[in-house]
Scaffold this motif. Structure first.
Motif, PDB file in Angstrom:
ATOM      1  N   UNK A  50       0.829  -1.205   0.000  1.00  0.00           N
ATOM      2  CA  UNK A  50       0.000   0.000   0.000  1.00  0.00           C
ATOM      3  C   UNK A  50       0.865   1.256   0.000  1.00  0.00           C
ATOM      4  N   UNK A  51       1.938   1.240   0.785  1.00  0.00           N
ATOM      5  CA  UNK A  51       2.858   2.377   0.794  1.00  0.00           C
ATOM      6  C   UNK A  51       3.519   2.599  -0.553  1.00  0.00           C
ATOM      7  N   UNK A  52       3.801   1.511  -1.255  1.00  0.00           N
ATOM      8  CA  UNK A  52       4.397   1.644  -2.585  1.00  0.00           C
ATOM      9  C   UNK A  52       3.362   1.993  -3.648  1.00  0.00           C
ATOM     10  N   UNK A  53       2.124   1.547  -3.457  1.00  0.00           N
ATOM     11  CA  UNK A  53       1.069   1.849  -4.432  1.00  0.00           C
ATOM     12  C   UNK A  53       0.810   3.343  -4.544  1.00  0.00           C
ATOM     13  N   UNK A  54       0.829   4.032  -3.424  1.00  0.00           N
ATOM     14  CA  UNK A  54       0.549   5.468  -3.497  1.00  0.00           C
ATOM     15  C   UNK A  54       1.703   6.246  -4.112  1.00  0.00           C
ATOM     16  N   UNK A  55       2.865   5.606  -4.251  1.00  0.00           N
ATOM     17  CA  UNK A  55       4.011   6.237  -4.903  1.00  0.00           C
ATOM     18  C   UNK A  55       4.116   5.869  -6.378  1.00  0.00           C
ATOM     19  N   UNK A  56       3.389   4.842  -6.807  1.00  0.00           N
ATOM     20  CA  UNK A  56       3.475   4.391  -8.195  1.00  0.00           C
ATOM     21  C   UNK A  56       2.878   5.440  -9.119  1.00  0.00           C
ATOM     22  N   UNK A  61       2.776  -0.733 -12.829  1.00  0.00           N
ATOM     23  CA  UNK A  61       3.450  -1.074 -11.568  1.00  0.00           C
ATOM     24  C   UNK A  61       2.472  -1.350 -10.429  1.00  0.00           C
ATOM     25  N   UNK A  62       1.344  -0.657 -10.423  1.00  0.00           N
ATOM     26  CA  UNK A  62       0.329  -0.908  -9.402  1.00  0.00           C
ATOM     27  C   UNK A  62      -0.220  -2.325  -9.533  1.00  0.00           C
TER      28      UNK A  62
END
Length: 97
Positions: A50-56, A61-62
């Motif tokens: 989730x932390x990486x999804x909001x940066x994608x 990539x999501x």
């Protein structure tokens, strides 16, 4: 603001990974160890994803992040089942209570 939220989610995920590792090392039997490890790792990986999804920045990539998380969930459940089944069958001659 997005950077701070992403860092907080990833850090929370790492805390859950550490808690699962502590449970693996400290709990007395295989079943409680498996429970602690699978629950903490699934939630920890979910928070990291989730932390990486909001940066994608794109949809591909999501999708890959969610796919990896789903595959790890399935693989973790299968591995946990196999370990628990093996532990159960090794107790055939012993008292299971």
């Amino acid at each position: 603001m997005i950077d701070v939220l992403s860092i907080l989610l990833i850090a929370a995920g790492l805390v859950f990974f550490a808690a699962g590792t502590a449970g693996l090392l400290r709990f007395p039997d295989v079943y409680t160890r498996l429970h602690a490890l699978t629950k903490a790792d699934n939630l920890g990986l979910g928070l990291v994803v989730l932390g990486l999804l909001i940066r994608a920045d794109a949809l591909a990539p999501m999708f890959k992040l969610v796919l990896v998380w789903a595959l790890v969930l399935v693989a973790g459940a299968a591995a946990c089942h196999l370990v628990a089944q093996r532990a159960w069958t090794r107790l055939d001659g012993e008292d299971r209570s």
